[in-house]
Write a protein that holds these residues in place. Structure first.
Motif, PDB file in Angstrom:
ATOM      1  N   GLY A  26       0.797  -1.224   0.000  1.00  0.00           N
ATOM      2  CA  GLY A  26       0.000   0.000   0.000  1.00  0.00           C
ATOM      3  C   GLY A  26       0.826   1.269   0.000  1.00  0.00           C
ATOM      4  N   ALA A  27       2.141   1.153   0.190  1.00  0.00           N
ATOM      5  CA  ALA A  27       2.997   2.337   0.148  1.00  0.00           C
ATOM      6  C   ALA A  27       3.134   2.813  -1.292  1.00  0.00           C
ATOM      7  N   SER A  28       3.596   4.036  -1.443  1.00  0.00           N
ATOM      8  CA  SER A  28       3.811   4.572  -2.782  1.00  0.00           C
ATOM      9  C   SER A  28       5.235   4.270  -3.245  1.00  0.00           C
ATOM     10  N   ALA A  29       5.447   4.385  -4.544  1.00  0.00           N
ATOM     11  CA  ALA A  29       6.792   4.205  -5.088  1.00  0.00           C
ATOM     12  C   ALA A  29       7.735   5.265  -4.524  1.00  0.00           C
ATOM     13  N   ALA A  30       7.235   6.464  -4.265  1.00  0.00           N
ATOM     14  CA  ALA A  30       8.073   7.512  -3.667  1.00  0.00           C
ATOM     15  C   ALA A  30       8.501   7.112  -2.254  1.00  0.00           C
ATOM     16  N   ALA A  31       7.607   6.498  -1.505  1.00  0.00           N
ATOM     17  CA  ALA A  31       7.971   6.029  -0.164  1.00  0.00           C
ATOM     18  C   ALA A  31       9.051   4.957  -0.258  1.00  0.00           C
ATOM     19  N   ALA A  32       8.965   4.116  -1.267  1.00  0.00           N
ATOM     20  CA  ALA A  32       9.991   3.087  -1.463  1.00  0.00           C
ATOM     21  C   ALA A  32      11.348   3.728  -1.726  1.00  0.00           C
ATOM     22  N   VAL A  33      11.346   4.802  -2.495  1.00  0.00           N
ATOM     23  CA  VAL A  33      12.601   5.519  -2.787  1.00  0.00           C
ATOM     24  C   VAL A  33      13.198   6.066  -1.489  1.00  0.00           C
ATOM     25  N   LEU A  34      12.348   6.641  -0.641  1.00  0.00           N
ATOM     26  CA  LEU A  34      12.840   7.194   0.626  1.00  0.00           C
ATOM     27  C   LEU A  34      13.298   6.073   1.557  1.00  0.00           C
ATOM     28  N   LEU A  35      12.551   4.964   1.588  1.00  0.00           N
ATOM     29  CA  LEU A  35      12.956   3.829   2.421  1.00  0.00           C
ATOM     30  C   LEU A  35      14.298   3.255   1.962  1.00  0.00           C
ATOM     31  N   ALA A  36      14.548   3.330   0.670  1.00  0.00           N
ATOM     32  CA  ALA A  36      15.797   2.800   0.130  1.00  0.00           C
ATOM     33  C   ALA A  36      16.988   3.686   0.473  1.00  0.00           C
ATOM     34  N   ASP A  68       8.839   0.901 -13.930  1.00  0.00           N
ATOM     35  CA  ASP A  68       8.623  -0.229 -14.843  1.00  0.00           C
ATOM     36  C   ASP A  68       8.801   0.189 -16.298  1.00  0.00           C
ATOM     37  N   GLY A  69       9.848   0.983 -16.534  1.00  0.00           N
ATOM     38  CA  GLY A  69      10.201   1.368 -17.895  1.00  0.00           C
ATOM     39  C   GLY A  69       9.440   2.554 -18.452  1.00  0.00           C
ATOM     40  N   VAL A  70       8.527   3.113 -17.676  1.00  0.00           N
ATOM     41  CA  VAL A  70       7.753   4.264 -18.141  1.00  0.00           C
ATOM     42  C   VAL A  70       8.252   5.507 -17.409  1.00  0.00           C
ATOM     43  N   ALA A  71       8.795   6.448 -18.169  1.00  0.00           N
ATOM     44  CA  ALA A  71       9.371   7.655 -17.567  1.00  0.00           C
ATOM     45  C   ALA A  71       8.296   8.660 -17.195  1.00  0.00           C
ATOM     46  N   ASN A  72       8.710   9.637 -16.387  1.00  0.00           N
ATOM     47  CA  ASN A  72       7.889  10.797 -16.060  1.00  0.00           C
ATOM     48  C   ASN A  72       6.655  10.456 -15.228  1.00  0.00           C
ATOM     49  N   ARG A  73       6.773   9.466 -14.363  1.00  0.00           N
ATOM     50  CA  ARG A  73       5.636   9.102 -13.511  1.00  0.00           C
ATOM     51  C   ARG A  73       5.806   9.744 -12.149  1.00  0.00           C
ATOM     52  N   GLN A  74       4.734  10.214 -11.589  1.00  0.00           N
ATOM     53  CA  GLN A  74       4.772  10.788 -10.247  1.00  0.00           C
ATOM     54  C   GLN A  74       4.792   9.635  -9.251  1.00  0.00           C
ATOM     55  N   ALA A  75       5.959   9.353  -8.713  1.00  0.00           N
ATOM     56  CA  ALA A  75       6.129   8.184  -7.851  1.00  0.00           C
ATOM     57  C   ALA A  75       5.246   8.235  -6.611  1.00  0.00           C
ATOM     58  N   CYS A  76       4.905   9.426  -6.135  1.00  0.00           N
ATOM     59  CA  CYS A  76       4.077   9.494  -4.924  1.00  0.00           C
ATOM     60  C   CYS A  76       2.627   9.121  -5.201  1.00  0.00           C
ATOM     61  N   MET A  77       2.245   9.043  -6.460  1.00  0.00           N
ATOM     62  CA  MET A  77       0.870   8.719  -6.836  1.00  0.00           C
ATOM     63  C   MET A  77       0.725   7.269  -7.296  1.00  0.00           C
TER      64      MET A  77
END
Ligand code: FES
Length: 98
Positions: A26-36, A68-77
């Motif tokens: 349920g976390a966002s991709a942006a949260a994963a970036v910060l966790l990393a 997943d290979g698609v650029a310009n995505r808002q990771a927090c969404m």
């Protein structure tokens, strides 16, 4: 009155710039970036300054990434999915693939 939920959310594994990172479901991709502990998720187009997610609510666009290979995505969404690959975006996204 209040229900306690001592159980923790399930975790799943995503890849941030190639490194495996366990993140809560349920976390966002942006949260994963910060966790990393990543140093950046994008670079500004003009100066190349590093950026990390800031607002976490879709307003600042500092979380633009390749997901997943698609650029310009808002990771927090974008909610994480098992095996998702999140990579830093360097410079501006091309309008059309080469
Ligand atoms: S962190 Fe601000 S738009 Fe995603």
């Amino acid at each position: 009155m209040f229900a306690l939920r001592p159980e923790r959310p399930a975790t799943l594994e995503v890849f941030v710039d190639g490194a495996a990172v366990p993140v809560p479901e349920g976390a966002s991709a942006a949260a994963a970036v910060l966790l990393a502990g990543a140093a950046l998720i994008r670079e500004t187009q003009v100066s190349g300054a590093p950026r990390l997610p800031y607002c976490m609510m879709g307003a600042c666009f500092d979380c633009l990434a390749e997901i997943d290979g698609v650029a310009n995505r808002q990771a927090c969404m974008v909610p994480v999915a098992p095996g998702m690959h999140i990579a830093p975006q360097h410079g501006a996204r091309r309008a059309f693939p080469a």
